[in-house]
Motif scaffolding. Structure first.
Motif, PDB file in Angstrom:
ATOM      1  N   ASN A 172      70.286  25.646 -40.231  1.00  0.00           N
ATOM      2  CA  ASN A 172      70.335  24.693 -38.939  1.00  0.00           C
ATOM      3  C   ASN A 172      69.282  23.564 -39.147  1.00  0.00           C
ATOM      4  OD1 ASN A 172      70.574  23.778 -36.494  1.00  0.00           O
ATOM      5  ND2 ASN A 172      69.454  25.493 -35.523  1.00  0.00           N
ATOM      6  N   TYR A 173      69.842  22.577 -40.064  1.00  0.00           N
ATOM      7  CA  TYR A 173      69.137  21.286 -39.985  1.00  0.00           C
ATOM      8  C   TYR A 173      69.682  20.154 -38.905  1.00  0.00           C
ATOM      9  CZ  TYR A 173      73.640  20.046 -42.082  1.00  0.00           C
ATOM     10  OH  TYR A 173      75.263  19.788 -42.390  1.00  0.00           O
ATOM     11  N   ASP A 174      70.885  20.370 -38.434  1.00  0.00           N
ATOM     12  CA  ASP A 174      70.921  19.519 -37.307  1.00  0.00           C
ATOM     13  C   ASP A 174      72.256  20.056 -36.331  1.00  0.00           C
ATOM     14  OD1 ASP A 174      73.719  17.409 -36.730  1.00  0.00           O
ATOM     15  OD2 ASP A 174      71.869  16.432 -36.804  1.00  0.00           O
ATOM     16  N   LEU A 175      71.723  20.415 -35.284  1.00  0.00           N
ATOM     17  CA  LEU A 175      72.530  21.301 -34.379  1.00  0.00           C
ATOM     18  C   LEU A 175      74.054  20.876 -34.004  1.00  0.00           C
ATOM     19  CD1 LEU A 175      69.929  22.186 -31.285  1.00  0.00           C
ATOM     20  CD2 LEU A 175      71.235  23.752 -32.512  1.00  0.00           C
ATOM     21  N   PRO A 176      74.318  19.294 -33.683  1.00  0.00           N
ATOM     22  CA  PRO A 176      75.814  19.131 -33.631  1.00  0.00           C
ATOM     23  C   PRO A 176      76.435  19.466 -34.843  1.00  0.00           C
ATOM     24  CG  PRO A 176      74.164  17.447 -32.670  1.00  0.00           C
ATOM     25  CD  PRO A 176      73.460  18.392 -33.540  1.00  0.00           C
ATOM     26  N   PHE A 212      81.377  38.169 -33.114  1.00  0.00           N
ATOM     27  CA  PHE A 212      80.618  37.141 -33.624  1.00  0.00           C
ATOM     28  C   PHE A 212      79.228  37.636 -33.532  1.00  0.00           C
ATOM     29  CE2 PHE A 212      84.828  35.309 -33.435  1.00  0.00           C
ATOM     30  CZ  PHE A 212      85.025  34.795 -34.638  1.00  0.00           C
ATOM     31  N   ILE A 213      78.465  37.906 -34.631  1.00  0.00           N
ATOM     32  CA  ILE A 213      76.985  38.221 -34.421  1.00  0.00           C
ATOM     33  C   ILE A 213      76.227  37.003 -35.234  1.00  0.00           C
ATOM     34  CG2 ILE A 213      75.400  39.779 -34.854  1.00  0.00           C
ATOM     35  CD1 ILE A 213      77.257  42.036 -34.780  1.00  0.00           C
ATOM     36  N   TYR A 214      75.512  36.639 -34.357  1.00  0.00           N
ATOM     37  CA  TYR A 214      74.506  35.478 -34.896  1.00  0.00           C
ATOM     38  C   TYR A 214      73.016  36.264 -35.032  1.00  0.00           C
ATOM     39  CZ  TYR A 214      77.699  31.879 -33.339  1.00  0.00           C
ATOM     40  OH  TYR A 214      78.945  31.134 -32.960  1.00  0.00           O
ATOM     41  N   THR A 241      70.883  28.922 -29.537  1.00  0.00           N
ATOM     42  CA  THR A 241      71.375  27.848 -29.106  1.00  0.00           C
ATOM     43  C   THR A 241      72.649  27.271 -29.762  1.00  0.00           C
ATOM     44  OG1 THR A 241      69.024  26.824 -28.938  1.00  0.00           O
ATOM     45  CG2 THR A 241      70.647  25.258 -29.017  1.00  0.00           C
ATOM     46  N   LEU A 242      72.907  27.639 -30.939  1.00  0.00           N
ATOM     47  CA  LEU A 242      74.117  27.423 -31.667  1.00  0.00           C
ATOM     48  C   LEU A 242      75.351  28.361 -31.123  1.00  0.00           C
ATOM     49  CD1 LEU A 242      73.088  26.851 -35.282  1.00  0.00           C
ATOM     50  CD2 LEU A 242      74.501  25.151 -34.086  1.00  0.00           C
ATOM     51  N   ALA A 243      74.827  29.464 -30.869  1.00  0.00           N
ATOM     52  CA  ALA A 243      75.715  30.401 -30.172  1.00  0.00           C
ATOM     53  C   ALA A 243      76.379  30.063 -29.051  1.00  0.00           C
ATOM     54  CB  ALA A 243      75.332  31.900 -30.344  1.00  0.00           C
ATOM     55  N   LYS A 244      75.551  29.579 -28.165  1.00  0.00           N
ATOM     56  CA  LYS A 244      76.095  29.033 -26.778  1.00  0.00           C
ATOM     57  C   LYS A 244      76.927  27.628 -27.155  1.00  0.00           C
ATOM     58  CE  LYS A 244      72.143  30.648 -24.436  1.00  0.00           C
ATOM     59  NZ  LYS A 244      70.821  30.598 -23.851  1.00  0.00           N
ATOM     60  N   MET A 245      76.499  26.832 -27.954  1.00  0.00           N
ATOM     61  CA  MET A 245      77.334  25.568 -28.144  1.00  0.00           C
ATOM     62  C   MET A 245      78.672  25.787 -28.635  1.00  0.00           C
ATOM     63  SD  MET A 245      74.217  23.298 -29.854  1.00  0.00           S
ATOM     64  CE  MET A 245      75.207  21.525 -30.190  1.00  0.00           C
ATOM     65  N   LEU A 291      77.101  37.829 -29.878  1.00  0.00           N
ATOM     66  CA  LEU A 291      75.866  38.486 -29.548  1.00  0.00           C
ATOM     67  C   LEU A 291      74.933  37.648 -30.364  1.00  0.00           C
ATOM     68  CD1 LEU A 291      77.584  41.655 -30.313  1.00  0.00           C
ATOM     69  CD2 LEU A 291      76.095  41.832 -28.241  1.00  0.00           C
ATOM     70  N   ALA A 292      73.643  37.953 -30.119  1.00  0.00           N
ATOM     71  CA  ALA A 292      72.411  37.297 -31.004  1.00  0.00           C
ATOM     72  C   ALA A 292      71.653  38.578 -31.064  1.00  0.00           C
ATOM     73  CB  ALA A 292      71.737  36.002 -30.398  1.00  0.00           C
ATOM     74  N   LEU A 293      71.465  38.945 -32.480  1.00  0.00           N
ATOM     75  CA  LEU A 293      70.894  40.395 -32.789  1.00  0.00           C
ATOM     76  C   LEU A 293      69.956  40.024 -34.025  1.00  0.00           C
ATOM     77  CD1 LEU A 293      73.834  42.708 -32.557  1.00  0.00           C
ATOM     78  CD2 LEU A 293      72.346  42.380 -30.993  1.00  0.00           C
ATOM     79  N   ASN A 294      69.071  41.052 -34.233  1.00  0.00           N
ATOM     80  CA  ASN A 294      68.326  40.969 -35.336  1.00  0.00           C
ATOM     81  C   ASN A 294      69.290  41.824 -36.309  1.00  0.00           C
ATOM     82  OD1 ASN A 294      68.529  43.629 -34.590  1.00  0.00           O
ATOM     83  ND2 ASN A 294      66.089  44.090 -34.708  1.00  0.00           N
TER      84      ASN A 294
END
Length: 196
Positions: A169-173, A11-13, A23-27, A102-105
């Motif tokens: 991403n308007y609301d993290l939870p 999964f690539i963010y 932050t979302l990826a970690k959550m 991963l978080a990638l460009n």
């Protein structure tokens, strides 16, 4: 090149800097047995980053040595800084986990998509320009770094329609919950949603 098995997923963010993709990826990863693969970079560490946790921060010389030894599965140059993912790190992570994130460009995301096809799911995370600037200011990025990131904002946003999924991403939870449901839909297991 490592052959990803059918039940292994990457999964690539991706998305603009300041969108909250890491932050979302970690959550989301906490909900699943999902492990990250950390990139190597030649850029300086930001005050809130931890070496070996956010990135492996290395010298230009060390990066070039690794590159010459073909250690990188993919590497990109952004604004004079190098970023790369070691193939060995992906192989090692898949030994103990079926799901990797991963978080990638966009450029890095594109390379991995071309390599691994359907086993790569790109999740584009975005927020409007003012919001990403505000978030970068709140984490105390310096003005030059913010200008550099914003210079790429429109170009990065153009990648939204290329990705398999996109979330504002308007609301993290709330968004973390939506992405968790999405990840669940990719897993080959019986899943019964409970109302309780």
């Amino acid at each position: 090149m490592y052959q990803v098995k059918d039940d292994e997923k990457i999964f690539i963010y991706t998305g603009p800097d300041g969108s909250g993709r890491k932050t979302l990826a970690k959550m989301v990863a906490t909900v699943f047995d999902m492990e990250t693969v950390i990139s190597y970079t030649t850029r300086s560490r930001r005050h809130y980053e931890v070496d070996g946790k956010d990135y492996h921060f290395v010298s230009e010389e060390a990066f070039q040595t690794m590159h010459q030894q073909n250690e990188f599965l993919e590497s990109v140059d952004i604004d004079g800084f190098h970023y790369g993912i070691r193939e060995k790190d992906i192989i090692d992570t898949f030994k103990d986990h079926k799901l990797v994130y991963l978080a990638l460009n966009p450029e890095g995301a594109d390379k991995l998509k071309h390599m691994y096809g359907e086993n790569v799911i790109r999740i584009f995370i975005y927020a409007d320009r003012d919001t990403v600037i505000k978030r970068q200011q709140e984490r105390q990025d310096d003005a030059a770094a913010i200008r550099r990131h914003i210079k790429h904002y429109d170009e990065t946003m153009n990648y939204l329609n290329v990705c398999e999924h996109a979330f504002e991403n308007y609301d993290l939870p709330q968004v973390s919950y939506q992405i968790s449901e999405l990840v669940e839909s990719y897993l080959n297991r019986d899943y019964i949603e409970s109302e309780y």
